[in-house]
Design a protein around this motif. Structure first.
Motif, mmCIF file in Angstrom:
data_model
loop_
_atom_site.group_PDB
_atom_site.id
_atom_site.type_symbol
_atom_site.label_atom_id
_atom_site.label_comp_id
_atom_site.label_asym_id
_atom_site.label_seq_id
_atom_site.Cartn_x
_atom_site.Cartn_y
_atom_site.Cartn_z
ATOM 1 N N VAL A 55 43.301 45.293 45.968
ATOM 2 C CA VAL A 55 43.677 44.155 45.147
ATOM 3 C C VAL A 55 42.860 44.162 43.851
ATOM 4 O O VAL A 55 43.399 44.021 42.748
ATOM 5 C CB VAL A 55 43.470 42.839 45.942
ATOM 6 N N GLY A 56 41.555 44.348 43.966
ATOM 7 C CA GLY A 56 40.686 44.335 42.787
ATOM 8 C C GLY A 56 40.943 45.482 41.836
ATOM 9 O O GLY A 56 40.961 45.293 40.613
ATOM 10 N N VAL A 57 41.147 46.677 42.374
ATOM 11 C CA VAL A 57 41.422 47.833 41.512
ATOM 12 C C VAL A 57 42.743 47.637 40.777
ATOM 13 O O VAL A 57 42.876 48.037 39.619
ATOM 14 C CB VAL A 57 41.406 49.154 42.321
ATOM 15 N N THR A 58 43.703 46.983 41.419
ATOM 16 C CA THR A 58 44.983 46.734 40.764
ATOM 17 C C THR A 58 44.800 45.848 39.536
ATOM 18 O O THR A 58 45.339 46.143 38.460
ATOM 19 C CB THR A 58 45.981 46.114 41.763
ATOM 20 N N LEU A 59 44.010 44.782 39.660
ATOM 21 C CA LEU A 59 43.731 43.943 38.493
ATOM 22 C C LEU A 59 42.930 44.719 37.449
ATOM 23 O O LEU A 59 43.227 44.653 36.250
ATOM 24 C CB LEU A 59 42.987 42.662 38.891
ATOM 25 N N TRP A 60 41.930 45.457 37.885
ATOM 26 C CA TRP A 60 41.118 46.241 36.951
ATOM 27 C C TRP A 60 41.993 47.234 36.185
ATOM 28 O O TRP A 60 41.820 47.426 34.976
ATOM 29 C CB TRP A 60 40.003 46.953 37.713
ATOM 30 N N HIS A 61 42.953 47.828 36.878
ATOM 31 C CA HIS A 61 43.856 48.816 36.283
ATOM 32 C C HIS A 61 44.626 48.239 35.095
ATOM 33 O O HIS A 61 44.598 48.785 33.996
ATOM 34 C CB HIS A 61 44.819 49.319 37.361
ATOM 35 N N PHE A 62 45.301 47.109 35.297
ATOM 36 C CA PHE A 62 46.091 46.630 34.159
ATOM 37 C C PHE A 62 45.228 45.950 33.111
ATOM 38 O O PHE A 62 45.586 45.925 31.929
ATOM 39 C CB PHE A 62 47.332 45.828 34.573
ATOM 40 N N THR A 63 44.059 45.483 33.497
ATOM 41 C CA THR A 63 43.125 44.957 32.495
ATOM 42 C C THR A 63 42.622 46.096 31.622
ATOM 43 O O THR A 63 42.488 45.950 30.394
ATOM 44 C CB THR A 63 41.949 44.231 33.173
ATOM 45 N N ARG A 64 42.351 47.244 32.228
ATOM 46 C CA ARG A 64 41.929 48.421 31.452
ATOM 47 C C ARG A 64 43.006 48.830 30.452
ATOM 48 O O ARG A 64 42.699 49.194 29.323
ATOM 49 C CB ARG A 64 41.615 49.597 32.402
ATOM 50 N N TRP A 65 44.284 48.791 30.852
ATOM 51 C CA TRP A 65 45.355 49.139 29.919
ATOM 52 C C TRP A 65 45.370 48.168 28.743
ATOM 53 O O TRP A 65 45.533 48.577 27.588
ATOM 54 C CB TRP A 65 46.719 49.134 30.622
#
Length: 194
Positions: A55-65
């Motif tokens: 769940v956390g990596v998913t949020l981090w992923h689109f925040t990074r984009w």
């Protein structure tokens, strides 16, 4: 829409598209806050299997984009200009994703399972703080744009794509990932009941 160069454009009344993106950004921020406010660590860390994103990596992923497009693509800043680096997240976590994954962007896209596993755990409060810093920066950029400028080539990352063609798919993908987060949290809840 794409223009005659295939780079993507937004055809609408002046500034309507920019206002729409700003509204969507606010809606995305509200959706993320709703899901992550006080989310326990075990829910943030939940992943359905060893090959899946948490769940956390998913949020981090689109925040990074969103971070990459705002700073490297739109502002033509170096990697050090991204919120992850400039605001001390890389230093505090000891994690620099530069050079990893798709085109070396360090945004999880194209990461191996091992590279995903190396992404540091961030609590819901930390993830929300990073997300807020990034969306605040993007919101500032949007406030200064017209639809005409949105359709002009963004100066960074090769200068071949318009700001619109950077933002539209990342924004669409971000909302899709919110749905993914909902699905992951529902799977976690079902496993807890079983």
């Amino acid at each position: 829409m794409t223009d005659e160069t295939g780079r993507g454009s937004a055809a609408a009344a002046p500034d309507t598209v920019v206002a729409l993106f700003a509204t969507w950004l606010d809606e995305l921020a509200g959706a993320v806050r709703h899901r992550f406010k006080d989310l326990p660590d075990d829910a943030v860390a939940y992943r359905p299997d060893p090959g899946g994103n948490s769940v956390g990596v998913t949020l981090w992923h689109f925040t990074r984009w969103l971070d990459l497009l705002t700073h490297q693509a739109w502002r033509a800043e170096p990697v050090s200009g991204e919120v992850w680096h400039r605001n001390g997240w890389a230093a505090r976590t000891g994690y620099d994703p530069t050079g990893l994954g798709f085109q070396g962007y360090g945004v999880v896209t194209g990461f191996t399972v091992e590279e995903v596993d190396a992404v540091p755990f961030l609590t819901s409060a930390q993830l929300l703080a990073y997300f807020s810093e990034v969306t605040d920066s993007l919101r500032t950029e949007l406030a200064g744009l017209t639809t005409e400028r949105l359709n002009e080539p963004a100066p960074g990352l090769g200068g071949q794509r318009s700001r619109y063609s950077w933002l539209a798919p990342v924004m669409q993908g971000s909302f899709g990932h919110v749905g993914e987060i909902d699905a992951l949290l529902a799977m976690r809840t079902r496993r807890m009941v079983d």
